[in-house]
Design a protein around this motif. Structure first.
Motif, short mmCIF file in Angstrom:
data_model
loop_
_atom_site.label_atom_id
_atom_site.label_comp_id
_atom_site.label_asym_id
_atom_site.label_seq_id
_atom_site.Cartn_x
_atom_site.Cartn_y
_atom_site.Cartn_z
N TYR A 159 -1.86 4.10 -3.43
CA TYR A 159 -1.82 3.10 -4.51
C TYR A 159 -1.69 1.71 -3.90
CZ TYR A 159 -1.04 6.94 -7.79
OH TYR A 159 -1.16 8.08 -8.55
N TRP A 160 -1.99 0.71 -4.72
CA TRP A 160 -1.88 -0.69 -4.27
C TRP A 160 -1.07 -1.44 -5.31
CZ3 TRP A 160 -3.28 -3.23 0.10
CH2 TRP A 160 -3.33 -4.63 0.06
N SER A 205 -7.90 2.08 -10.37
CA SER A 205 -7.60 2.40 -11.77
C SER A 205 -6.09 2.31 -12.00
CB SER A 205 -8.10 3.80 -12.13
OG SER A 205 -7.51 4.75 -11.27
N LYS A 206 -5.72 1.79 -13.16
CA LYS A 206 -4.30 1.64 -13.48
C LYS A 206 -3.75 2.98 -13.98
CE LYS A 206 -1.23 -1.73 -14.56
NZ LYS A 206 -0.47 -2.44 -15.46
N PRO A 207 -2.62 3.46 -13.43
CA PRO A 207 -2.11 4.75 -13.92
C PRO A 207 -1.73 4.63 -15.40
CG PRO A 207 -0.94 4.04 -11.94
CD PRO A 207 -1.82 2.91 -12.34
N TYR A 259 -2.28 0.00 -8.84
CA TYR A 259 -3.60 0.61 -8.97
C TYR A 259 -3.69 1.83 -8.08
CZ TYR A 259 -4.47 -3.92 -10.98
OH TYR A 259 -4.38 -5.04 -11.75
N LEU A 260 -4.29 2.88 -8.63
CA LEU A 260 -4.60 4.05 -7.80
C LEU A 260 -5.85 3.71 -6.99
CD1 LEU A 260 -4.35 7.10 -7.03
CD2 LEU A 260 -5.90 7.56 -8.94
N ALA A 262 0.89 -1.17 0.00
CA ALA A 262 0.00 0.00 0.00
C ALA A 262 0.93 1.21 0.00
CB ALA A 262 -0.87 0.00 1.24
N ILE A 263 0.90 1.97 -1.11
CA ILE A 263 1.94 3.00 -1.30
C ILE A 263 1.33 4.39 -1.19
CG2 ILE A 263 3.79 3.77 -2.84
CD1 ILE A 263 3.50 1.05 -4.29
#
Ligand SMILES: Cc1cc2nc3c(=O)[nH]c(=O)nc-3n(C[C@H](O)[C@H](O)[C@H](O)COP(=O)(O)O)c2cc1C
Length: 571
Positions: free
Chosen positions: A412-413, A437-439, A449-450, A398-399
């Motif tokens: 993000y994940w 959602s994918k950046p 993923y965001l 988890a970023i």
């Protein structure tokens, strides 16, 4: 097979330990609350009367030369070195040696290739080796002494006995072992210390795997080995040698062997206990030094979790770790020409970040790609260092993105096991409003993923015990383990391995940050359940955050002076 009710009881104890050692906003896990300096444990274990074999101190422009840092990640590019005193010296230098002394106001402390929570260094390293043609070392068991950069000969055996013990390994292989002295961490951190010891083992797995890679050697943890076997082989159960001294607990054995030797297609990761006849042969030498003046403070729950997570011979060792399929393409190369040896020597934890340095999105993606094990391919074909852990990834990231050029700030994940986990596995158990959602321009092989866009700087700091290093960096992350499922599938002994995986992620990020010209720091102090609430995990223990990490532009502490690692030997 171990009785079901006994396994359940031990699982419950592991869970209880984990719950009880959580930091919460309104209270920290139990510790003394002050530092008993007079009883501070010695960070250096020695075995009195065990002969010390000094390892040569080699500069970077002496053989064996270091490959470039980038070459470490390209399969089969580094020529395999013979096992000699010089190559073993390099191996221990990059894995566990001192890298500098720091001094402030007349006080000195040593830093090492392997980082450690609070710089307390609970991890001890061992080598078991047989006869090699070019090796000026007698066969047997050695303890690595980092302050001397030498090997203490603990157990002398004949070449034939060594050969019998090592017959389970690929040809020309040797064993390395890691153990923990829990008291060194518990002295400062009390009950949470067992977790930190396991993080440190994970980091040391990383430094050893990377050290082996610089020499063109393979390495895999023999993770199915029982703790009794490790204890017996490393002499930790020899009461007569540890009478006056603090105990050392077994963690792992790993096989190391030259890449020129093909491993068997289904490498056995269980090292069988040698017979008593073998274990009683040869000659043991040395008694362990006492580390603290007074008796260690007893933290019962650490003894309990140590016993509950013990891997006995009766426990199933089955871990799924490969399903053959086409080989993976190597991660992006960054054009960095720095030597691996330089990066390893210069690695330090940042004590503060500047609050403005940013990282390019491409570099960020490369760093994240380096944390991806790719479990779709056979273990020995995975990219270094992920070929060292014989299990499929159980930890996701988890970023908290603060300052990445070309990527919106937010949470993000990263799914580190896209071959077995889909977004739909995580989505229902996390905050409903997360975007998933994918950046744009994110590499296809990076399942990032965001979850939610926004400024998460203060949130990251709050969750990391209020530490500013989590806010002033370029990004901070929490390592989220598949907690319930892993423990239920494998058993309570897998608890330690969850932490090892997080430590290994941390180690690769430490080096990646150095290679990117910035710096990083492990974060063991974070508020556990508040992290879970932010991500919305339910039910509560399906996933657990086990370790945090932060990467950014460092601010140096000008008050400290830095001294070379081994000058004390020439004085
Ligand atoms: C498992 C682990 C947890 C750590 N936790 C923290 C932390 O919460 N806060 C912090 O400032 N540094 C933390 N550190 C950094 C250590 O203090 C640092 O590694 C140690 O002082 C040795 O310095 P070095 O990494 O430069 O060798 C942690 C390091 C590790 C390995």
């Amino acid at each position: 097979m171990i009785a079901k009710h006994q396994a359940n009881e031990r699982l419950a104890q592991v869970r209880q330990y984990h719950q009880q050692t959580k930091h919460e906003f309104n209270h920290y896990a139990r510790s003394l609350g002050y530092l008993d300096w007079a009883n501070q444990p010695d960070p250096f274990r020695r075995f009195h009367d065990a002969p010390l074999v000094p390892l040569p101190h080699l500069s970077l422009d002496e053989e064996p030369f270091s490959p470039s840092y980038e070459a470490l990640f390209q399969k089969s590019t580094i020529p395999s070195q013979p096992v000699t005193l010089n190559t073993l010296s390099r191996f221990f230098e990059y894995a566990l040696s001192l890298t500098a002394w720091k001094e402030y106001n007349g006080t000195r402390w040593a830093l090492r290739s392997n980082p450690s929570s609070g710089n307390l260094h609970p991890t001890e390293g061992y080598l078991f080796i047989g006869s090699h043609r070019d090796l000026l070392l007698e066969p047997g068991l050695y303890h690595y002494a980092p302050k001397e950069h030498g090997l203490e000969h603990r157990w002398r055996v004949s070449s034939e006995t060594a050969q019998l013990i090592l017959q389970q390994l690929p040809a020309e292989g040797f064993l390395v072992g890691l153990t923990s002295i829990h008291w060194r961490e518990a002295w400062k951190y009390g009950e949470r210390a067992f977790r930190y010891c396991q993080h440190d083992i994970g980091h040391a797995i990383g430094t050893m795997r990377i050290a082996a890679a610089t020499l063109g050697w393979n390495m895999v943890i023999l993770s199915g080995t029982s703790d009794e076997t490790i204890e017996a082989l490393l002499g930790l159960d020899r009461k007569e040698d540890f009478q006056e001294s603090e105990r050392e607990y077994p963690d792992l054995l790993a096989a190391v062997w030259p890449t020129t030797v093909q491993p068997p297609p289904n490498m056995n990761v269980v090292f069988e206990k040698p017979s008593n006849k073998i274990l009683l042969s040869g000659e043991w030498k040395g008694t362990a030094n006492r580390l603290s003046k007074d008796e260690p403070v007893q933290w019962e729950i650490i003894d309990e979790v140590q016993k509950a997570s013990w891997k006995s011979t009766q426990e199933s060792e089955i871990i799924s770790f490969s399903s053959p399929s086409p080989a993976q393409s190597p991660p992006d190369v960054t054009g960095n020409t720095a030597l691996a040896g330089q990066i390893i020597h210069q690695r330090r934890s940042a004590v503060a970040f500047d609050g403005h340095t940013s990282l390019s999105v491409d570099r960020f993606y490369t760093m994240l790609l380096r944390t991806m094990p790719n479990c779709q391919i056979p273990l020995h074909e995975r990219t270094m260092p992920w070929d060292v852990l014989p299990w499929n990834p159980t930890v996701h990231l988890a970023i908290f993105v603060h300052r990445i050029d070309g990527l919106s700030p937010g949470i993000y994940w990263l799914n580190r096991n896209p071959h077995e986990r889909q977004v739909t596995d995580f989505q229902p158990a996390m905050q409903e409003q997360f975007a998933w959602s994918k950046p744009e321009n994110c590499p296809a092989q990076l399942p990032l993923y965001l979850l939610e866009e926004g400024d998460a700087k203060n949130l990251a700091m709050q969750l990391s015990c209020g530490q500013e290093i989590a806010r002033n960096s370029a990004f901070t992350l929490g390592m989220i383990a598949e907690f319930d499922e892993s423990l239920e599938t494998f058993g309570p002994w897998f608890y330690k391995r969850l932490f090892w995986e997080t430590g290994l992620i941390g180690q690769i990020l430490y080096l990646e940050a150095e290679a990117a010209g910035i710096r990083s720091t492990g974060i063991g102090c974070f508020f556990d359940d508040p992290v879970h609430r932010v991500l919305g995990f339910h039910p509560q223990t399906t996933w657990q955050s086990l370790y945090h990490f932060t990467v950014g532009g460092p601010l140096d502490d000008g008050r400290l002076s830095t001294l070379p690692p081994y000058d004390h030997l020439s004085r």
